[in-house]
Each structure stands twice: as structure tokens, then as C-alpha cells.
Design an enzyme around this catalytic site. Structure first.
Site, mmCIF file in Angstrom:
data_model
loop_
_atom_site.group_PDB
_atom_site.id
_atom_site.type_symbol
_atom_site.label_atom_id
_atom_site.label_comp_id
_atom_site.label_asym_id
_atom_site.label_seq_id
_atom_site.Cartn_x
_atom_site.Cartn_y
_atom_site.Cartn_z
ATOM 1 N N LYS A 1 0.844 -1.191 0.000
ATOM 2 C CA LYS A 1 0.000 0.000 0.000
ATOM 3 C C LYS A 1 0.888 1.253 0.000
ATOM 4 C CE LYS A 1 -3.543 2.097 2.773
ATOM 5 N NZ LYS A 1 -4.282 2.059 4.022
ATOM 6 N N GLU B 1 10.879 -4.445 4.168
ATOM 7 C CA GLU B 1 11.009 -5.832 3.690
ATOM 8 C C GLU B 1 10.629 -5.941 2.216
ATOM 9 O OE1 GLU B 1 9.416 -4.870 6.393
ATOM 10 O OE2 GLU B 1 9.790 -6.230 8.081
ATOM 11 N N GLY C 1 -4.480 -2.037 5.513
ATOM 12 C CA GLY C 1 -3.613 -3.121 5.035
ATOM 13 C C GLY C 1 -4.180 -4.508 5.309
ATOM 14 N N ARG C 2 -4.707 -4.706 6.522
ATOM 15 C CA ARG C 2 -5.198 -6.048 6.862
ATOM 16 C C ARG C 2 -6.614 -6.305 6.362
ATOM 17 N NH1 ARG C 2 -4.038 -2.787 10.863
ATOM 18 N NH2 ARG C 2 -5.595 -2.077 12.349
ATOM 19 N N GLU D 1 -3.644 -7.101 15.223
ATOM 20 C CA GLU D 1 -3.215 -5.756 14.811
ATOM 21 C C GLU D 1 -4.381 -4.770 14.981
ATOM 22 O OE1 GLU D 1 0.107 -5.028 11.732
ATOM 23 O OE2 GLU D 1 -1.695 -4.457 10.646
ATOM 24 N N HIS E 1 -2.174 -32.661 17.693
ATOM 25 C CA HIS E 1 -0.932 -33.333 18.075
ATOM 26 C C HIS E 1 0.157 -32.340 18.457
ATOM 27 C CE1 HIS E 1 -2.188 -37.407 16.920
ATOM 28 N NE2 HIS E 1 -2.971 -36.758 16.081
ATOM 29 N N LYS F 1 10.214 -0.839 14.032
ATOM 30 C CA LYS F 1 10.705 -0.466 12.694
ATOM 31 C C LYS F 1 11.729 0.664 12.801
ATOM 32 C CE LYS F 1 6.390 -1.171 10.068
ATOM 33 N NZ LYS F 1 5.372 -0.476 9.270
HETATM 34 O O1 F6P Z 1 2.794 -4.169 9.907
HETATM 35 C C1 F6P Z 1 2.283 -2.913 9.628
HETATM 36 C C2 F6P Z 1 1.661 -2.831 8.258
HETATM 37 O O2 F6P Z 1 1.372 -1.483 8.008
HETATM 38 C C3 F6P Z 1 0.409 -3.682 8.084
HETATM 39 O O3 F6P Z 1 -0.736 -3.103 8.579
HETATM 40 C C4 F6P Z 1 0.398 -3.869 6.608
HETATM 41 O O4 F6P Z 1 -0.431 -4.918 6.246
HETATM 42 C C5 F6P Z 1 1.863 -4.126 6.344
HETATM 43 O O5 F6P Z 1 2.549 -3.289 7.243
HETATM 44 C C6 F6P Z 1 2.329 -3.902 4.942
HETATM 45 O O6 F6P Z 1 2.183 -2.562 4.541
HETATM 46 P P1 F6P Z 1 2.320 -2.150 3.035
HETATM 47 O O7 F6P Z 1 1.218 -2.763 2.262
HETATM 48 O O8 F6P Z 1 2.248 -0.649 3.040
HETATM 49 O O9 F6P Z 1 3.657 -2.625 2.524
#
Ligand code: F6P
Length: 524
Positions: free
Chosen positions: A205, A211, A265-266, A351, A382, A491
Site C-alpha cells: 500500500k 522488507e 492493510g489487513r 493488529e 498433536h 521499525k
Molecule cells: O505491519 C504494519 C503494516 O502497516 C500492516 O498493517 C500492513 O499490512 C503491512 O505493514 C504492509 O504494509 P504495506 O502494504 O504498506 O507494505
């Protein structure tokens, strides 16, 4: 803007204190006894919505409990908050945003206005673009490997849905997911793909997530080396809000699929973040997933509170958390295709509701979101089920079953279902024994959710069920379920630490543990 009217703390509401008193009155209520006293308990404590059935009879509740829980929901203005969410009011107040993932799945053209603009035409255009792109890819087979690069909701959503709906996928298109900062995730994935036939979809987003951007850059470097050309733009697609950053990365405009800031995001599974699994299962199935979710939205909006699946599940969770002091919830889907489901729900729930400050910026005086744990049945049996049966902490369970399997092999499905049902029965009834090690207290609550079959439509309804359950709980706890400030500190520190990483003596001014760990690793 959100009206910051004065509200008294939830735990001071008369409806809250009435529930506390009710819980005390119930005392050592045994679920087993409730069944013995009322042979029709199941009839009274289960619900249907289309292809989903919820059995909540194995919960420590009476009609009075339900009545009082619903009174609390009303006192917290749940209906008005629900209306605010669906109509695009700014309910994510810390970020100043509307929360409109439900708009992504509505077939209704009634305008929803965000910042003076009707968003519905944008949703329609975006879906039409996704359809065109998916149809072309599935027909041409120019790309047979799709690598989705994203993390959090931008990974868990498409990877969970891809796995859940694999039965419907084109088996000549292989979808892979790279999320972890650990280079092993990318390296092992790249071993599996043919560079000439690989499409990378960067789902982010913000298009700034460390990452994702690190993996995207490394993937591009690899592809350039493999193909012997600098121009690999044909192999990259993005789903993002940050159009400028996608351009800077070098992704062609017609390969950028937008997402909007009113989609959290979620909650982004329903958006262009779902492009990878949409390609795999085809747009028709993606649309069916949206339709199933929309149907649950309508149920949530219109069903009376006592017959409203998300509200009931949410309020039972509130009963566990705030009046029985139970800290966790175990979710066990008895369907192999749902093996990523719990990871997805963990982000969705924790979250959203892992917060301890209320909407009046004050610390809450009661418990909020539970710890979500789980794995697929029967594997979970298990692994961690010992603690569910005999542990010193009671952990309620959600069992998720599919009545029909896509893979009927011998007696497997019958045995699978029998195991699930046996578990909820054992948890509820327990077993008396003179040997304390073989004694089971029982009285451990569970819901059983049964899908007729794991179709895209049913999955859509199931996911929306959990989304709305979590929303309702956030309202009861008076917290903002739509921000995620808690993930920021780590972060920021990681950025500081990486800056010091290559210095001779790492952060001498920091705490001795951080200092010691980094120096130990650097000495290797
Ligand atoms: O972990 C924080 C967060 O903002 C989540 O809410 C989101 O799903 C994820 O990082 C990834 O964010 P982006 O889609 O901006 O890379």
C-alpha cells in the site's frame, strides 16, 4: 469529522456492571449441565447464514447472558458505529481515514463519498482493469510463475486466499509468496521459477515497507542478471497507493493497480492486493469471493442482533475476555486448504484490537483483544491441544469445518470431521478420573462454524464474518481497530541499528544486551 463526544468508560456502563453481576451469579456454570437440562439447546443456539452455520451451544451462556451482552452492544452505540463504517465516516480517527473495505465488494451503485468524491466508480474501474489483466494472463500463459512480494496484509491476504482456493486455481500458473526480510525466502523462491516466464507483483500500500522494497530490488537485480537486460519492466506489476514510488521503481503506469487509503492493510484482500490469487483462480471466482463477503456485510447490517453472526461471535468473545478473564482464542480450521487462515486472522484480530488506549486517548481499564493461536486440525491436536484440555488457563476455541471436501479419499473426511467434533465434545464434557493426570475438568467453551463447502463465495462470507466480529469488539472496547501504531517503534529502532551495524563497536551507548548481541554476531 468524528464527534469526540464525552463517553464514560465502558466498564462503568450499567450494562457492563450488570454483566459482571450476572457472571458472579452464574458461578460455576457447567456447559455440560446446560445440555443435560435442555435437550433442545442446539436448536436454540445455532444460526445459519446461507452456506455457513454457527453452533454456539457449547458456550457458557444462558438466554439472560445473551440479552445482557446485546444490551451492552446497544449501550456502546454499535448500530450507529456500524452505520458510520459502511457510509464512509472517518472512524479511523488517529489516521483521519474512512474504513471502507466493504465498498470494495458492494454491487450497489449508491454513491459513497470520501473527501467529496464518490469512490464507487473507482472501485468499478479497478475491478474491470483487474479482470482484463487476469483474463489476458490466464489466456496467453506468457507468465506461468507469479511471485507476490509483500508483507503483512499485502502477503497474508493473497497467500491465505491462494491456498484456500487452490482447488479453483489454474494448475499451470504457479503463485509464490515472498515476504520475509530473510534473503532465504527470496533465494529459495527464485530457485523454483523460470525468469523468462516470471511476473513479480509488488503489493505494498505504501510502497515504502522495508522488507517489501528490499525484496523487490533484489528480485529485479536477479531478473536483470538472468535475462541479461536492464529493461525488465514487463515483468513487474504493482498494487499500491503510492503511485509516485511505483514510477520511481520503474513500473509502467499500465502495470500499476491502485489501492486507496480508506482500505486498511489487513482489510486489503478484496482490493488489487488480491491480484496474484485472482490470476490463479480467475476473475469469476474472485468476484464470487467478493459476493460472499458482501452477503455477510448485508447479514451484519440487517439481521437482528440476537441472530447476527458477527455480533454474536463478538459478544461471546467479550464475555470470555472481560467477564471470564480468558486471555486467548484458539482457531482450528479442519480443512487443509485453510492452512494459512490462522496466520491471516492473527493479523486481522491482533493488529486491530491489540490496543490499550481508548478513543478518548485514555488507558483502558479492562482487557481488550485476545491472543489468537491456532493451526489446522488434526495437526493442532498433536501439537498444542494438550493445553486446551488440561492446561491451567482456559482457552476457548473456534472449530471451522467444511461439510463437503474437494478431495474425497476413502474415509478421510469422515475421520477428519469425527476428530473435530470429538475435540469440542471432549473440551466441553471432560472426563472424571481418580488418576489426576487422566482427569479432564471439561467446561471449555467452543464455537463450531461449518461451511457447506470451501467455495470462493463461502470463503468470502467467512472472512467478512471475522472482520465484522473484530470490528464489533473494537467498538465494545472503545478502541480504534484501524490503526497499527504498535508496529512502528520496532521499525524505527531497526533503522537506527542498521546504521550502526558496520561500525567497529556497535552502539556502545545502547543497552548492554543489544550491544552484546550485535557484537557477538559481528564476531562470527
Ligand atoms: O505491519 C504494519 C503494516 O502497516 C500492516 O498493517 C500492513 O499490512 C503491512 O505493514 C504492509 O504494509 P504495506 O502494504 O504498506 O507494505
Amino acid at each position: 469529522m468524528f464527534n469526540k463526544q464525552k463517553r464514560i468508560s465502558r466498564s462503568k456502563l450499567p450494562e457492563w456492571t450488570a454483566l459482571s453481576a450476572h457472571q458472579k451469579k452464574l458461578g460455576d456454570l457447567q456447559i455440560k449441565t446446560l445440555f443435560e437440562k435442555d435437550h433442545a439447546r442446539f436448536d436454540k443456539y445455532h444460526l445459519h447464514h446461507e452456506h455457513i452455520m454457527l453452533d454456539y451451544s457449547k458456550q457458557p451462556i444462558t438466554p439472560e447472558t445473551i440479552e445482557k451482552l446485546m444490551a451492552l452492544a446497544k449501550a456502546c452505540n454499535l448500530e450507529s458505529w456500524r452505520e458510520k463504517m459502511f457510509t464512509g465516516q472517518i472512524i479511523n480517527t488517529t489516521e483521519g481515514r474512512a474504513v471502507l473495505h466493504t465498498a470494495l465488494r458492494t454491487p450497489d451503485d449508491t454513491p459513497i463519498i470520501v473527501e467529496g468524491e464518490n469512490i464507487i466508480p473507482h472501485v468499478r474501474t479497478s475491478l474491470a482493469r483487474m479482470k482484463k489483466f487476469c483474463d489476458k494472463l490466464r489466456k496467453e500463459k506468457k507468465f506461468t510463475h507469479i511471485v507476490n512480494i509483500g508483507i503483512g496484509g499485502s502477503d497474508l491476504a493473497p497467500s491465505m486466499a491462494y491456498e484456500a482456493l487452490k482447488h479453483y486455481s489454474d494448475r499451470d500458473i504457479h503463485v509464490h509468496f515472498v515476504s520475509n526480510m530473510d534473503g532465504t525466502n527470496l533465494a529459495e523462491t527464485l530457485r523454483l521459477v523460470d525468469p523468462k516466464k516470471t511476473l513479480f507483483i509488488v503489493t505494498s500500500k505504501t510502497f515504502t515497507t522495508q522488507e517489501t522494497m528490499t525484496n523487490a530490488h533484489s528480485a529485479r537485480t536477479w531478473l536483470r542478471e538472468q535475462l541479461g537486460t536492464e529493461d525488465v519492466s514487463d515483468h513487474f506489476v504493482a498494487a499500491s497507493l503510492n503511485i509516485a514510488a511505483t514510477k520511481e521503481f520503474g513500473i509502467d503506469e499500465d502495470h500499476v493497480f491502485p489501492i486507496w487509503d480508506w482500505v486498511g492493510g489487513r482489510f486489503s484482500l478484496w482490493s488489487t492486493i488480491g491480484l496474484s490469487f485472482c490470476i490463479a483462480i480467475g476473475f469469476g471466482n474472485f468476484q464470487a469471493l467478493l459476493d460472499g463477503a458482501h452477503s455477510m456485510d448485508q447479514h451484519f447490517l440487517n439481521a437482528p442482533m440476537e441472530e447476527n453472526m458477527p455480533i454474536l461471535m463478538a459478544m461471546i468473545g467479550v464475555w470470555h475476555r472481560n467477564f471470564m478473564d480468558l486471555p486467548a482464542l484458539s482457531i482450528t480450521p479442519y480443512d487443509q486448504y485453510l492452512w494459512r487462515f490462522v496466520n491471516y486472522i492473527q493479523q486481522l484480530d491482533m493488529e486491530s484490537n491489540g490496543k490499550a488506549v481508548n478513543r478518548k486517548d485514555q488507558p483502558v481499564t479492562y482487557k481488550t483483544g485476545p491472543i489468537i493461536l491456532g493451526d489446522i486440525g488434526t495437526n493442532a491436536q498433536h501439537a498444542y491441544f494438550q493445553i486446551l484440555h488440561q492446561g491451567s488457563t482456559i482457552v476457548p476455541s473456534d472449530f471451522i469445518l467444511t461439510a463437503k471436501t474437494h478431495n474425497p479419499i476413502g474415509a478421510h473426511h469422515k475421520m477428519l470431521i469425527s476428530n473435530a467434533v470429538a475435540q469440542s465434545k471432549a473440551l466441553m464434557e471432560g472426563q472424571k478420573s481418580d488418576d489426576p493426570h487422566r482427569h479432564f475438568d471439561g467446561n471449555r467453551p467452543s464455537n463450531t462454524i461449518i461451511l457447506d463447502e470451501l467455495t470462493p463465495y463461502a470463503l468470502g462470507s467467512l472472512l467478512a464474518l471475522y472482520e465484522h466480529k473484530i470490528f464489533v469488539q473494537g467498538i465494545i472496547w472503545d478502541i480504534n481497530s484501524f490503526d497499527q501504531c504498535g508496529v512502528e517503534l520496532g521499525k524505527t529502532l531497526a533503522k537506527q541499528i542498521i546504521n550502526d551495524f558496520d561500525k567497529d563497536d556497535t552502539c556502545p551507548q545502547t543497552d548492554s544486551s543489544t550491544h552484546g548481541i550485535l557484537n557477538h554476531i559481528k564476531s562470527m
